[in-house]
Design an enzyme around this catalytic site. Structure first.
Site, PDB file in Angstrom:
ATOM      1  N   LYS A  21      45.582  31.195  34.638  1.00 44.28           N
ATOM      2  CA  LYS A  21      46.468  31.809  33.634  1.00 44.28           C
ATOM      3  C   LYS A  21      47.925  31.457  33.914  1.00 44.28           C
ATOM      4  O   LYS A  21      48.658  31.067  33.002  1.00 44.28           O
ATOM      5  CB  LYS A  21      46.252  33.330  33.664  1.00 44.28           C
ATOM      6  CG  LYS A  21      47.090  34.104  32.696  1.00 44.28           C
ATOM      7  CD  LYS A  21      46.452  35.445  32.374  1.00 44.28           C
ATOM      8  CE  LYS A  21      46.752  36.522  33.389  1.00 44.28           C
ATOM      9  NZ  LYS A  21      48.130  37.033  33.317  1.00 44.28           N
ATOM     10  N   SER A  22      48.346  31.604  35.156  1.00 43.79           N
ATOM     11  CA  SER A  22      49.757  31.346  35.488  1.00 43.79           C
ATOM     12  C   SER A  22      50.125  29.895  35.200  1.00 43.79           C
ATOM     13  O   SER A  22      51.203  29.597  34.676  1.00 43.79           O
ATOM     14  CB  SER A  22      50.017  31.638  36.964  1.00 43.79           C
ATOM     15  OG  SER A  22      49.876  33.006  37.223  1.00 43.79           O
ATOM     16  N   ARG A  26      52.784  28.251  32.208  1.00 39.14           N
ATOM     17  CA  ARG A  26      53.883  27.353  32.568  1.00 39.14           C
ATOM     18  C   ARG A  26      53.733  26.007  31.872  1.00 39.14           C
ATOM     19  O   ARG A  26      54.717  25.429  31.384  1.00 39.14           O
ATOM     20  CB  ARG A  26      53.950  27.199  34.092  1.00 39.14           C
ATOM     21  CG  ARG A  26      54.527  28.468  34.745  1.00 39.14           C
ATOM     22  CD  ARG A  26      54.089  28.606  36.175  1.00 39.14           C
ATOM     23  NE  ARG A  26      54.729  29.715  36.850  1.00 39.14           N
ATOM     24  CZ  ARG A  26      54.332  30.992  36.772  1.00 39.14           C
ATOM     25  NH1 ARG A  26      53.303  31.330  36.016  1.00 39.14           N
ATOM     26  NH2 ARG A  26      54.960  31.936  37.451  1.00 39.14           N
ATOM     27  N   GLY A  94      52.963  40.071  30.339  1.00 35.39           N
ATOM     28  CA  GLY A  94      54.218  40.185  31.098  1.00 35.39           C
ATOM     29  C   GLY A  94      54.746  38.817  31.484  1.00 35.39           C
ATOM     30  O   GLY A  94      55.965  38.585  31.496  1.00 35.39           O
ATOM     31  N   GLN A 169      57.397  35.953  38.546  1.00 31.48           N
ATOM     32  CA  GLN A 169      57.882  35.986  37.159  1.00 31.48           C
ATOM     33  C   GLN A 169      59.403  35.982  37.136  1.00 31.48           C
ATOM     34  O   GLN A 169      60.018  35.272  36.347  1.00 31.48           O
ATOM     35  CB  GLN A 169      57.325  37.214  36.439  1.00 31.48           C
ATOM     36  CG  GLN A 169      55.821  37.128  36.256  1.00 31.48           C
ATOM     37  CD  GLN A 169      55.243  38.344  35.550  1.00 31.48           C
ATOM     38  OE1 GLN A 169      55.938  39.301  35.262  1.00 31.48           O
ATOM     39  NE2 GLN A 169      53.956  38.303  35.285  1.00 31.48           N
ATOM     40  N   ASP A 316      47.434  40.298  42.624  1.00 32.33           N
ATOM     41  CA  ASP A 316      46.530  40.529  41.488  1.00 32.33           C
ATOM     42  C   ASP A 316      45.103  40.839  41.941  1.00 32.33           C
ATOM     43  O   ASP A 316      44.285  41.298  41.146  1.00 32.33           O
ATOM     44  CB  ASP A 316      46.511  39.310  40.557  1.00 32.33           C
ATOM     45  CG  ASP A 316      47.825  39.168  39.801  1.00 32.33           C
ATOM     46  OD1 ASP A 316      48.575  40.157  39.712  1.00 32.33           O
ATOM     47  OD2 ASP A 316      48.105  38.058  39.306  1.00 32.33           O
ATOM     48  N   ARG A 389      42.117  43.339  34.959  1.00 37.82           N
ATOM     49  CA  ARG A 389      41.669  43.184  36.357  1.00 37.82           C
ATOM     50  C   ARG A 389      40.955  44.437  36.865  1.00 37.82           C
ATOM     51  O   ARG A 389      40.026  44.352  37.662  1.00 37.82           O
ATOM     52  CB  ARG A 389      42.839  42.803  37.253  1.00 37.82           C
ATOM     53  CG  ARG A 389      43.474  41.487  36.830  1.00 37.82           C
ATOM     54  CD  ARG A 389      44.178  40.774  37.953  1.00 37.82           C
ATOM     55  NE  ARG A 389      45.094  39.776  37.414  1.00 37.82           N
ATOM     56  CZ  ARG A 389      44.733  38.560  37.008  1.00 37.82           C
ATOM     57  NH1 ARG A 389      43.485  38.168  37.098  1.00 37.82           N
ATOM     58  NH2 ARG A 389      45.642  37.720  36.528  1.00 37.82           N
TER      59      ARG A 389
HETATM   60  C1  S3P Z   1      52.495  36.031  37.651  1.00 36.24           C
HETATM   61  C2  S3P Z   1      53.174  36.672  38.661  1.00 36.24           C
HETATM   62  C3  S3P Z   1      52.776  37.977  39.210  1.00 36.24           C
HETATM   63  C4  S3P Z   1      51.347  38.311  38.827  1.00 36.24           C
HETATM   64  C5  S3P Z   1      51.053  38.056  37.384  1.00 36.24           C
HETATM   65  C6  S3P Z   1      51.283  36.595  37.041  1.00 36.24           C
HETATM   66  C7  S3P Z   1      52.996  34.728  37.183  1.00 36.24           C
HETATM   67  O1  S3P Z   1      53.632  38.986  38.703  1.00 36.24           O
HETATM   68  O2  S3P Z   1      51.079  39.662  39.136  1.00 36.24           O
HETATM   69  O3  S3P Z   1      49.715  38.385  37.084  1.00 36.24           O
HETATM   70  O4  S3P Z   1      52.267  34.010  36.487  1.00 36.24           O
HETATM   71  O5  S3P Z   1      54.148  34.405  37.508  1.00 36.24           O
HETATM   72  P1  S3P Z   1      55.035  39.345  39.412  1.00 36.24           P
HETATM   73  O6  S3P Z   1      55.917  38.173  39.353  1.00 36.24           O
HETATM   74  O7  S3P Z   1      55.568  40.500  38.605  1.00 36.24           O
HETATM   75  O8  S3P Z   1      54.679  39.740  40.812  1.00 36.24           O
END
Ligand code: S3P
Length: 432
Positions: A21-22, A26, A94, A169, A316, A389
């Site tokens: 996902k991350s 990006r 988020g 993030q 996570d 999750r």
């Molecule tokens: C993520 C960063 C994390 C993670 C989220 C995805 C990302 O959050 O918990 O599921 O893709 O950069 P934080 O940056 O708030 O720790």
């Protein structure tokens, strides 16, 4: 709103998991500002990443899907995004909200980001404050601490910023804003938050430099090169299967082509330390991201203590880790994890309350939890509270519980792991 019923039984076999996902978020955002056409193969087609696809479309980026699982993104270059005619809806994501905030802060136009009721409760001050230090003109509820946020656009300036908590993030937001700022942006991180942004931007030719825990970003001299990427499997999704196989007799799983970036695989390291039988082979690489196949079989686990800088590498995975800890011998302590309280739900409170319903001996702490094990779990009616999750952690707990476990409000699973139920069934789980 649907429910998922899980019956006890072992899982065994080989599988892949959906894309990271991350990395998908990006790839989409960076392809949007690259010069030319990017190809993203094996992207994550889940709710959160769909929000990012819609967001870049709203900014005038053409996105095609010529084949299932493959996206062509017609990048508009660093100066080519268009003023959106409508609000950008980040839905529950988020990551979309915080990363796109960095992109929008320095554009020469006005834009607004909105989100679901769940996302509107999550803290945005952590990105708004440093972006304002860069002279970004941002409005939002409660002085910019909550969404919706509006970006007036205009010139922004580099900043030297120390992150109060390790957050990929926030780090990514600032590094992205730095690409549009006058002068150098310096981000100092207190812990090794996932570094996908740095790896990918660097591979695209952006001037991103790391010196230990300090990362800098600045305006690129040349356009960003388009991406050709095959997104690896998401370690955070693999984690649910790893955990299931590691903790209960008779389970055995191999997961192929998983991203094993050291800033993401904290759970693996902790499970091995607890005595888990895990091996890795077929090492590979995709746009600077290491990948591998993971093989796990059950073994006896001993309790452990996790805290400090390790937390960010498995943040996570802590809900599923709590489930594993119920089967480990001794008292497992998770500390320094207060960040869990500002995820999709307050994951300390929700993990503790729902696992207790299944008979877990788990205590809530301000910054984590303590689990005493091993404890037999029993089936119960539990709630995901719309947190993907948590829903999956509870479903995995159901595999080792006595009787049926009903996970209420399980639709959210597809935010990050579409096909979770199908994969579990293929591995032998009995679900309804
Ligand atoms: C993520 C960063 C994390 C993670 C989220 C995805 C990302 O959050 O918990 O599921 O893709 O950069 P934080 O940056 O708030 O720790």
């Amino acid at each position: 709103m649907s429910n998922l019923t899980v019956y006890p039984g072992p899982i065994a076999g080989q599988t892949t998991v959906p894309a990271d996902k991350s990395i998908t978020h990006r790839a989409l955002l960076f392809a949007a500002i690259a010069q030319g056409k990017s190809t993203i193969r094996n992207y994550l087609d889940g709710g959160d990443c769909r929000a990012t696809i819609a967001a870049i479309r709203t900014l005038g980026v053409e996105v095609e899907e010529p084949h299932a699982g493959e996206l062509l993104i017609h990048g508009r270059g660093l100066t080519g995004l268009q003023e959106p005619e409508t609000v950008i809806d980040c839905v529950n994501s988020g990551t979309t909200a915080r990363l796109i905030a960095g992109l929008l802060a320095g554009q020469p136009f006005h834009s607004v980001i909105v989100g679901s009721e769940q996302l509107r409760k999550r803290p945005m001050g952590r990105v708004v404050e440093p972006l304002r230090l860069m002279e970004a003109d941002i409005g939002g509820r409660e002085q910019g601490r909550l969404m919706p946020l509006s970006f007036r656009g205009g010139q922004i300036y580099g900043v030297d910023y120390t992150l109060p908590v390790a957050s990929a993030q926030v780090k990514s937001c600032l590094l992205i804003a730095g690409l549009f700022a006058d002068g150098l942006t310096v981000v100092r991180e207190p812990g090794p938050a996932r570094d996908h942004t740095e790896r990918m931007l660097l591979a695209m030719g952006a001037p991103i430099v790391r010196h230990g825990s300090i990362i800098t970003s600045e305006k690129p001299q040349d356009p960003l090169q388009p991406l050709e990427i095959t997104v690896p499997g998401d370690f955070s999704s693999a984690a649910f299967l790893l955990a299931a196989a590691a903790m209960a007799p008779g389970h055995q799983v191999s997961i192929t082509s998983v991203g094993v970036n050291p800033t993401r695989r904290g759970l693996l390291d902790v499970l091995v330390e607890m005595g888990a039988d895990i091996t890795m082979d077929h090492w590979g690489e995709s746009v600077g991201e290491p990948t591998g196949d993971l093989h796990v079989r059950s073994s006896q686990l001993k309790a452990t203590i996790i805290g400090g800088k390790d937390i960010v590498t498995l943040i996570d995975e802590l809900p599923i880790f709590a489930v594993v800890a119920t089967q480990a011998h001794g008292s497992t302590i998770v500390e320094d994890a207060a960040e869990l309280r500002v995820k999709e739900t307050d994951r300390i409170a929700t993990t503790v309350s729902e696992l207790r319903k299944m008979g877990a001996d788990i205590e809530e702490r301000a910054d984590g939890f303590i689990v005493h094990g091993p404890t037999p779990l029993h089936g119960a009616r539990v709630d995901s509270f719309g947190d993907h999750r948590l829903a999956m952690a509870l479903a995995i707990a159901g595999l080792i519980a006595d009787g049926a476990t009903v996970v209420q409000d399980s639709d959210c699973i597809s935010d990050s792991f579409p096909g979770f139920e199908m994969i579990l069934e293929r591995l032998g789980a009995v679900l309804e």
